[in-house]
Design an enzyme around this catalytic site. Sequence first.
Site, short mmCIF file in Angstrom:
data_model
loop_
_atom_site.label_atom_id
_atom_site.label_comp_id
_atom_site.label_asym_id
_atom_site.label_seq_id
_atom_site.Cartn_x
_atom_site.Cartn_y
_atom_site.Cartn_z
N HIS A 282 0.83 -1.21 0.00
CA HIS A 282 0.00 0.00 0.00
C HIS A 282 0.86 1.26 0.00
CE1 HIS A 282 -3.96 -1.96 0.66
NE2 HIS A 282 -3.26 -2.86 1.32
N ASP B 267 -0.58 -4.94 5.97
CA ASP B 267 -1.55 -5.85 5.35
C ASP B 267 -1.33 -5.94 3.84
OD1 ASP B 267 -2.39 -3.11 5.26
OD2 ASP B 267 -4.33 -3.76 4.51
N GLU B 268 -1.77 -7.02 3.29
CA GLU B 268 -1.88 -7.22 1.84
C GLU B 268 -0.59 -6.87 1.08
OE1 GLU B 268 -6.63 -6.50 1.15
OE2 GLU B 268 -5.36 -4.73 1.29
N SER B 269 0.54 -7.27 1.64
CA SER B 269 1.84 -7.05 0.97
C SER B 269 2.11 -8.25 0.06
CB SER B 269 2.95 -6.88 2.01
OG SER B 269 2.72 -5.75 2.81
N HIS B 270 1.30 -8.38 -0.97
CA HIS B 270 1.30 -9.61 -1.77
C HIS B 270 2.56 -9.79 -2.61
CE1 HIS B 270 -2.67 -10.01 -0.33
NE2 HIS B 270 -3.28 -9.25 -1.22
#
Length: 537
Positions: free
Chosen positions: A278, A341-344
């Site tokens: 993000h 979060d969501e550190s893909h």
Amino acid sequence: MFKTLFIRSLFFTALTLAFIACSEKKKERIAMPTTDLSKVSLIPKPLRTTPTNSAFALDQFTAIYTSKKATGFEEVGTFLADKLKNKTNLTIPVNSEGANTIERVIYINQSDSIDLESTEAYQLYINQDSIIINANTAEGAFRGIQTLRQLVPIESNDTLALQKIWPIPSGKIVDNPNFGYRGSMLDVARHFFSVDDVKKYIDLLAYYKINVLHLHLSDDQGWRIEIKSWPKLTEVGGSTEVGGESGGFYTQEDYKDIVRYAAERYMTIIPEIDMPGHTNAASVSYPFLNGNGKTPKLYEGMRVGFSTFDTHKDTVYSFIDDVVREISAITPGPYFHVGGDESHVTKKNDYIYFINKVEKIVQKHGKRMIGWDEVAIADVDSTSISQWWASEENAKKAVEKGMKIIISPAKKAYLDMEYDTLSKFGLHWAAYIPVDTAYVWTPEEYGIPVENILGVEAPLWSETISNIDELEYLAFPRIIGYSELSWSIKENRNWEDYKIRLADQAPFLDRMDVKYYPSPLIDWKKSDFTYETIKKD
């Protein structure tokens, strides 16, 4: 003064009896306020309520007195006087000396009672000629006056007295929060909200005893806070929003103004800088930060998981140190949220290395780290806090590490989820969350030990909303239910009872010009008062 109070007590008794003498016209317009304290629609529901079935007559002969030498108590009294002025148009003096027209008093008292179990606990005693709020701290007194504000009827009664009177039902309230952390998150990164918008939200949250506002200050679509040592963050990264609007940002003075305003309402501001994912807005401002192998460009979409910081560069951690240092210096609260979060596109080992490094930076600047539940896979210590939003497995890992957990399950607590298929705004990737679903659950039901639960937070992501009216549509009335879920004990929470009390919040929401979602599940109380009519008065 107190001799005068005693001499006039017989006159007041006559006024109390006269409350039943409403005119037929008034009866048609509004129901008679109850004198049964247990029947008033208080949210969140207090711990214990004992009615005595008479009333205190709030009128022009009322004064507020406070413990003068107790820190913050006089300010709480002034805050109450201002709110009563807004509601009743009464000018109520605070700690006024020698006023012989005073017949009744509201006394905000610093107590040393051991029965007050926490800093926010209070006792409220309402008699015919006095109201006493006992609290060990000004914070507890502030929570107590929110209850008192809800007890004041929306309209005065027609009585035999010449002056207008607002009867407040008598009795005793003993109250204490179930959880010390009761929060909402506002995403100002996907869409920017002005200082005035944030202040309005703070006022509404404080009325329902919410004590934390978590500000999501950075994301792929925008960077929203001035960092003096890295000015391009706002010059470049703050220039966009989802959908292509012009964005915006808070100067450090703006942010300090928000922090001050919240502190006056005993609310903690938690800043969040989301990383290592993000982070596109930061990387497009300073490309050396970027770690996804692509040239960063300004981004106005809603897709997530494509950005990451370069976790192997020392200069990235120097940048983070500056950001955490500058924000921490103007944030008196104990927490700093690092997202996580969501550190893909961040490799797992790189993610763990990054979170471990950032935790130490946060601690270096005197704050406790909070991260979304993914941070529990790193080697964080027990002083850091996990915000559970998706993975129960991550929540269990946090418990094993001895961490405190903020309960924010997306399927129950995300304010940006649509109410139903007809909702004007919001998403539904987690669930549809109607008003009853938002309320009928228990933070303790997910197998997380109570001793590990810090509290409850309801996040409001802003992909689909761009102004305060749309914010209010998604937040209200659901945030009111979350206030009760986090303040009131399980035994005092019941949907059938709550939906009646929620219906009675409509006049307050109307007066505050809140564009709430009028859920068909609720038989909303009609109100003659609107924000527009108030402005004309």
